[in-house]
Design a protein around this motif. Structure first.
Motif, mmCIF file in Angstrom:
data_model
loop_
_atom_site.group_PDB
_atom_site.id
_atom_site.type_symbol
_atom_site.label_atom_id
_atom_site.label_comp_id
_atom_site.label_asym_id
_atom_site.label_seq_id
_atom_site.Cartn_x
_atom_site.Cartn_y
_atom_site.Cartn_z
ATOM 1 N N LYS A 183 -0.455 7.429 3.081
ATOM 2 C CA LYS A 183 -1.720 8.173 3.072
ATOM 3 C C LYS A 183 -1.616 9.419 2.199
ATOM 4 C CE LYS A 183 -5.383 9.615 6.219
ATOM 5 N NZ LYS A 183 -5.892 9.511 7.594
ATOM 6 N N LEU A 186 -5.065 1.517 -4.594
ATOM 7 C CA LEU A 186 -4.077 2.234 -3.783
ATOM 8 C C LEU A 186 -4.071 1.718 -2.348
ATOM 9 C CD1 LEU A 186 -4.561 5.882 -5.047
ATOM 10 C CD2 LEU A 186 -2.436 4.582 -5.098
ATOM 11 N N SER A 201 -17.711 7.804 -13.453
ATOM 12 C CA SER A 201 -16.667 8.513 -12.709
ATOM 13 C C SER A 201 -16.508 7.924 -11.313
ATOM 14 C CB SER A 201 -17.009 9.993 -12.573
ATOM 15 O OG SER A 201 -17.254 10.552 -13.831
ATOM 16 N N LEU A 250 -12.348 11.487 2.691
ATOM 17 C CA LEU A 250 -11.712 12.317 1.673
ATOM 18 C C LEU A 250 -12.757 13.003 0.801
ATOM 19 C CD1 LEU A 250 -8.864 12.989 0.675
ATOM 20 C CD2 LEU A 250 -8.969 11.011 -0.827
ATOM 21 N N GLU A 284 -11.589 5.824 4.769
ATOM 22 C CA GLU A 284 -10.690 6.917 4.383
ATOM 23 C C GLU A 284 -11.211 7.608 3.132
ATOM 24 O OE1 GLU A 284 -6.641 5.708 3.775
ATOM 25 O OE2 GLU A 284 -6.085 7.637 2.905
ATOM 26 N N ARG A 312 -3.000 11.041 -5.363
ATOM 27 C CA ARG A 312 -3.367 10.271 -6.555
ATOM 28 C C ARG A 312 -4.878 10.304 -6.801
ATOM 29 N NH1 ARG A 312 0.150 5.400 -7.085
ATOM 30 N NH2 ARG A 312 2.275 6.232 -6.960
ATOM 31 N N LEU A 313 -5.630 10.329 -5.711
ATOM 32 C CA LEU A 313 -7.090 10.287 -5.859
ATOM 33 C C LEU A 313 -7.670 11.655 -6.203
ATOM 34 C CD1 LEU A 313 -8.166 7.886 -2.973
ATOM 35 C CD2 LEU A 313 -8.213 7.464 -5.422
ATOM 36 N N GLN A 314 -6.907 12.694 -5.938
ATOM 37 C CA GLN A 314 -7.415 14.057 -6.120
ATOM 38 C C GLN A 314 -8.055 14.264 -7.484
ATOM 39 O OE1 GLN A 314 -8.592 16.395 -4.112
ATOM 40 N NE2 GLN A 314 -6.592 16.717 -3.197
ATOM 41 N N ARG A 351 -1.731 8.489 -1.416
ATOM 42 C CA ARG A 351 -3.083 8.095 -1.795
ATOM 43 C C ARG A 351 -3.947 9.321 -2.068
ATOM 44 N NH1 ARG A 351 -2.514 4.288 2.366
ATOM 45 N NH2 ARG A 351 -3.815 5.468 3.799
ATOM 46 N N ARG A 352 -3.879 10.294 -1.178
ATOM 47 C CA ARG A 352 -4.691 11.501 -1.330
ATOM 48 C C ARG A 352 -4.350 12.229 -2.624
ATOM 49 N NH1 ARG A 352 -7.342 13.988 3.663
ATOM 50 N NH2 ARG A 352 -7.925 11.990 4.541
ATOM 51 N N SER A 404 -9.302 12.173 -9.854
ATOM 52 C CA SER A 404 -10.557 11.465 -10.099
ATOM 53 C C SER A 404 -11.671 12.030 -9.227
ATOM 54 C CB SER A 404 -10.404 9.978 -9.796
ATOM 55 O OG SER A 404 -9.329 9.432 -10.494
ATOM 56 N N LEU A 405 -11.303 12.397 -8.001
ATOM 57 C CA LEU A 405 -12.294 12.917 -7.070
ATOM 58 C C LEU A 405 -12.850 14.247 -7.570
ATOM 59 C CD1 LEU A 405 -13.863 12.951 -4.521
ATOM 60 C CD2 LEU A 405 -11.837 13.663 -3.261
ATOM 61 N N ASP A 406 -11.967 15.125 -7.990
ATOM 62 C CA ASP A 406 -12.424 16.416 -8.492
ATOM 63 C C ASP A 406 -13.292 16.246 -9.732
ATOM 64 O OD1 ASP A 406 -11.160 17.574 -6.421
ATOM 65 O OD2 ASP A 406 -9.804 18.820 -7.595
ATOM 66 N N PRO A 444 0.818 -1.212 0.000
ATOM 67 C CA PRO A 444 0.000 0.000 0.000
ATOM 68 C C PRO A 444 0.853 1.264 0.000
ATOM 69 C CG PRO A 444 -0.001 -1.030 2.177
ATOM 70 C CD PRO A 444 0.729 -1.952 1.257
ATOM 71 N N ALA A 445 0.373 2.297 -0.676
ATOM 72 C CA ALA A 445 1.056 3.585 -0.709
ATOM 73 C C ALA A 445 0.788 4.331 0.599
ATOM 74 C CB ALA A 445 0.548 4.396 -1.894
ATOM 75 N N THR A 454 -4.988 -0.497 6.597
ATOM 76 C CA THR A 454 -4.401 0.532 5.753
ATOM 77 C C THR A 454 -3.154 1.087 6.418
ATOM 78 O OG1 THR A 454 -6.542 1.123 4.886
ATOM 79 C CG2 THR A 454 -4.821 2.774 4.707
ATOM 80 N N LEU A 491 -15.228 13.796 -10.374
ATOM 81 C CA LEU A 491 -16.534 13.346 -9.888
ATOM 82 C C LEU A 491 -17.339 14.506 -9.314
ATOM 83 C CD1 LEU A 491 -18.426 10.947 -9.186
ATOM 84 C CD2 LEU A 491 -17.289 10.851 -6.963
ATOM 85 N N LEU A 510 -13.176 6.177 -9.615
ATOM 86 C CA LEU A 510 -12.624 6.604 -8.330
ATOM 87 C C LEU A 510 -12.459 5.419 -7.392
ATOM 88 C CD1 LEU A 510 -11.835 8.965 -6.412
ATOM 89 C CD2 LEU A 510 -14.221 9.008 -5.692
#
Lengths: 132, 132, 132, 132
Positions: free
Chosen positions: A85, B106, B95, B116, B112, A91-93, A88-89, A95-97, A82-83, A130, A99, B99
């Motif tokens: 925290k 990850l 989307s 987020l 979590e 990298r997800l930014q 992770r945040r 896709s999250l934005d 696992p990467a 995690t 969405l 995500l």
DNA sequence: GTGGTCTAGACCACA
DNA sequence: GTGGTCTAGACCACC
């Protein structure tokens, strides 16, 4: 596992296949060390050029989700370490934005979105613990 | 409004612009019937080919987010009729799954991820009510 | 910059090209934001299929060493943020062991190897500082 | 001697075995005229196709590191005549440059690399003297 | 049988 | 003009 390609979307075929395999692994439909269909077989089933299938497999191998045993075929890799925290945040930014922008544009309320995320999340295979 | 273009991302310039304008409208930074800068002005300010600006405007007009008054310029459209709940869910599905797949790969836990999403959602401007 | 391909080695052409471009960047012969020859031009110069050139470029883009500006061409990326010391050691392990095994098999002494490394290292462009 | 095969790496099994035997010889773990396990035995121990073992042995014989006494088995050859200093330099150049390119791209300083090489080199068995 | 590489040439999106 | 995708089919290494 079944794969469905929509040629008219503009999304490359190899990408659609890549995404569906990645999703299959994430949702536990494809298990570690399970063998995938051969490039030639799948290319016939899906009526797609073998190179295109191979490209999807190659991308996933580079990402560490699949591995190749020369002469034997392509297999699902073990889950990676696992990467952190923070990573992770970050990298997800993106896709999250994407969405959130979509949700806002559709007039979806914040509560409705959260509900939708929670609902769908149940269908995925989550790691039990995690790392920080 | 200020627009920032990142040439190194591979995302087409016209799309980066389109997304920023769409987000501006969604978040209320651009109000209905507000006039946007002319293609010529913006192309000079941003040091970008006028065709590229025009394309972004055209896309947004096709999507119903902008409208053109010939000879006067380009304007922000009224907020569209909200989509039904069912339609919203379907549109967001893709989307959302992207995500979730990324999060699982990850090694991000379900809690979590929810945290987020909630955190980031606060920074967006949501519609007050939602039609069914 | 000049590229030389040896077809008889068994090393794929796209790899040889990739390595030479990567080396060019590492040694400062190719500067950030410098434009590379177009796929079509280079394929003619090197008498190689355009797809093969494109593959080398694509690999380097995925590695973050190049970036594409759609419609304009391929460019050298800025130097990336440095990895942590631990990560650096792990990544170098494989290449280092390959070198040591080869040196031992050739009957090269430890001192001679160190001397050789030091000598050659002078010709490369090193980062001025190193993050921990 | 123990051999470990990693099937998920993409490196052919016969080559992994070849490298480990070659390294064993270089580091003195396998002595000249020592007998290696038979193809049949080793294929059972390692759960690998006998053809694969045979290929590793054949490669090493071609390289002069092993020799076969028909009916008796496969043996480690005498240490070969050392290459000249010039030849050694040329042969090592490629691996050395690969290492340097990687080091530079990882943001590794010249000093850090030298330290890393020196450290790791201690764990290898070096020839005591070197012919010119 | 398996995947990997390379060529040839078509079509599309971007600037 | 630029690169990206896809198809068709050849050849090779590996098991």
């Amino acid at each position: 596992m079944q794969y469905s390609i929509r040629p008219a979307t503009g999304v490359p075929i190899y990408q659609q296949l890549r995404d569906q395999i990645a999703a299959g692994i994430a949702r536990g439909k494809l298990r570690p060390n399970e063998r995938l269909p051969s490039v030639r077989d799948l290319s016939q089933t899906m009526v797609v050029n073998p190179n295109t299938i191979a490209r999807a497999y190659t991308e996933l191998e580079r990402e560490g989700l699949l591995y190749t045993r020369p002469g034997l075929g392509v297999f699902v890799a073990e889950a990676p370490a696992p990467a952190s925290k923070k990573v992770r945040r970050e990298r997800l930014q993106k896709s999250l934005d994407a969405l959130l922008v979509e949700a806002v544009q559709l007039g979806c309320s914040s509560d409705e979105l959260m509900e939708l995320v929670a609902e769908r999340a149940k269908q995925f295979e989550w790691a039990e613990s995690t790392a920080g």
